[in-house]
Design an enzyme around this catalytic site. Structure first.
Site, PDB file in Angstrom:
ATOM      1  N   ASP A  34       1.098  -1.095  -0.165  1.00 34.24           N
ATOM      2  CA  ASP A  34       0.541  -0.069  -0.070  1.00 34.24           C
ATOM      3  C   ASP A  34       0.786   1.105  -0.396  1.00 34.24           C
ATOM      4  O   ASP A  34       2.030   1.593   0.490  1.00 34.24           O
ATOM      5  CB  ASP A  34      -0.844   0.240   1.144  1.00 34.24           C
ATOM      6  CG  ASP A  34      -2.307  -0.639   1.016  1.00 34.24           C
ATOM      7  OD1 ASP A  34      -2.588  -1.359  -0.148  1.00 34.24           O
ATOM      8  OD2 ASP A  34      -2.753  -0.897   2.124  1.00 34.24           O
ATOM      9  N   LYS A  55      -3.863   3.406  -4.303  1.00 29.52           N
ATOM     10  CA  LYS A  55      -4.238   4.419  -3.214  1.00 29.52           C
ATOM     11  C   LYS A  55      -4.434   4.919  -1.575  1.00 29.52           C
ATOM     12  O   LYS A  55      -4.374   4.228  -1.836  1.00 29.52           O
ATOM     13  CB  LYS A  55      -5.151   4.763  -3.939  1.00 29.52           C
ATOM     14  CG  LYS A  55      -5.079   4.950  -6.206  1.00 29.52           C
ATOM     15  CD  LYS A  55      -5.648   5.541  -7.109  1.00 29.52           C
ATOM     16  CE  LYS A  55      -6.144   5.265  -8.846  1.00 29.52           C
ATOM     17  NZ  LYS A  55      -7.545   5.075  -8.922  1.00 29.52           N
ATOM     18  N   MET A 168     -11.413   6.682   7.400  1.00 31.53           N
ATOM     19  CA  MET A 168     -11.589   7.095   6.888  1.00 31.53           C
ATOM     20  C   MET A 168     -12.747   8.801   6.673  1.00 31.53           C
ATOM     21  O   MET A 168     -13.417   8.954   5.933  1.00 31.53           O
ATOM     22  CB  MET A 168     -11.984   6.180   5.582  1.00 31.53           C
ATOM     23  CG  MET A 168     -10.781   5.936   5.274  1.00 31.53           C
ATOM     24  SD  MET A 168     -11.776   4.195   4.199  1.00 31.53           S
ATOM     25  CE  MET A 168     -12.264   2.647   5.028  1.00 31.53           C
TER      26      MET A 168
END
Ligand SMILES: C[S@@+](CC[C@H](N)C(=O)[O-])C[C@H]1O[C@@H](n2cnc3c(N)ncnc32)[C@H](O)[C@@H]1O
Length: 254
Positions: A34, A55, A168
């Site tokens: 990652d 990403k 997130m």
């Protein structure tokens, strides 16, 4: 046919990697990693080809399919294939899609857990996510949904929990704060927004639910979680007291 290891790289600091993960990396022929995996973690895979995949966020599903395919292809070429993911692979890491692709292709695999952001942040703040008599229900949740995903009432989970860790969510601060308050969560619920936990540029911002959008504006571009619940009350009071002390000290100096 090789074996694929889905490995948790932890939240950032390279020394939070497990010994098992380090040993596999030393043997790996190829590493798919990652974006946020620390360079020192990658250095452990000294003889591996290193391939950056993934990403920062909002990875497109076709890209994920491409990663799945690359893992399957790599297992046909290398004896040890490492797939390094941030935190723990089994939390918000799309591990299941990779597992299913490997199963379908009949490729042997193993999961190596890592330290997830929630527990890293709790450690950094010195605030336990559970506390006797105060908090025994913790949720890990994200308001971010993939396009086409079925409806999921993330706010209901947060409302029901004693402590919530929101992954997130920093970019959705306004929506999180207003939705939770609209549905009855007190605006004065203490929270912390912690960015880049365990890394040198880490930042912890304390406040209340109603202040979340303001705190998010002060955060940088690093990965961040929001911790919400009464377990953060003492930390908030301490911060506010320290801020008042600072102001008093500078007034005395002036
Ligand atoms: C795609 S999810 C992956 C989560 C990861 N599998 C885990 O177990 O931590 C990425 C989110 O994890 C959180 N995160 C990851 N590393 C972090 C860190 N060092 N400090 C704060 N939050 C972090 C942030 O919410 C970020 O947006």
């Amino acid at each position: 046919m090789g074996k694929v290891y889905l490995i948790g790289a932890g939240p950032g600091a390279p020394d939070l990697l497990t010994l098992r993960a380090a040993e596999i990396l030393r043997r790996a022929g190829v590493v798919f990693h990652d974006a946020l995996v620390h360079p020192r973690t990658l250095d452990l895979a000294w003889r591996a080809d290193k391939i950056a995949v993934g990403k920062r966020s909002g990875r497109h599903s076709t890209a994920q399919k491409f990663i799945n395919k690359r893992l399957v292809d790599a297992a046909r070429r290398y004896r040890v294939v490492a797939r390094l993911k941030g935190g723990d692979p089994m939390l918000f890491g799309r591990a299941q899609e990779e597992i299913e692709a490997l199963r379908e292709a009949g490729i042997d695999f193993e999961i190596v857990p890592g330290v997830t952001a929630a527990t890293a942040v709790a450690a950094e703040l010195g605030v336990s996510l559970t506390r006797r008599g105060l908090a025994r229900h913790v949720v890990f949740v994200t308001p971010r949904a993939a396009s086409g995903a079925r409806d999921n009432d993330w706010a209901a989970s947060v409302l029901a929990a004693d402590t919530a860790v929101i992954y997130m969510g920093a970019g959705l601060a306004e929506a999180i704060s207003s939705e939770l308050i609209r549905r009855g969560k007190p605006g004065e619920t203490p929270l912390a927004l912690v960015e880049s936990a365990t890394l040198p540029d880490r930042k912890a911002l304390h406040g209340t639910l109603v202040e979340l959008p303001e705190l998010a504006l002060k955060a940088g571009a690093g990965p961040a979680v929001v911790l919400l619940g009464e377990v953060l009350q003492d930390a908030l009071v301490d911060r506010r007291r320290a801020a008042v002390d600072d102001i008093e000290a500078s007034l005395k100096q002036a």
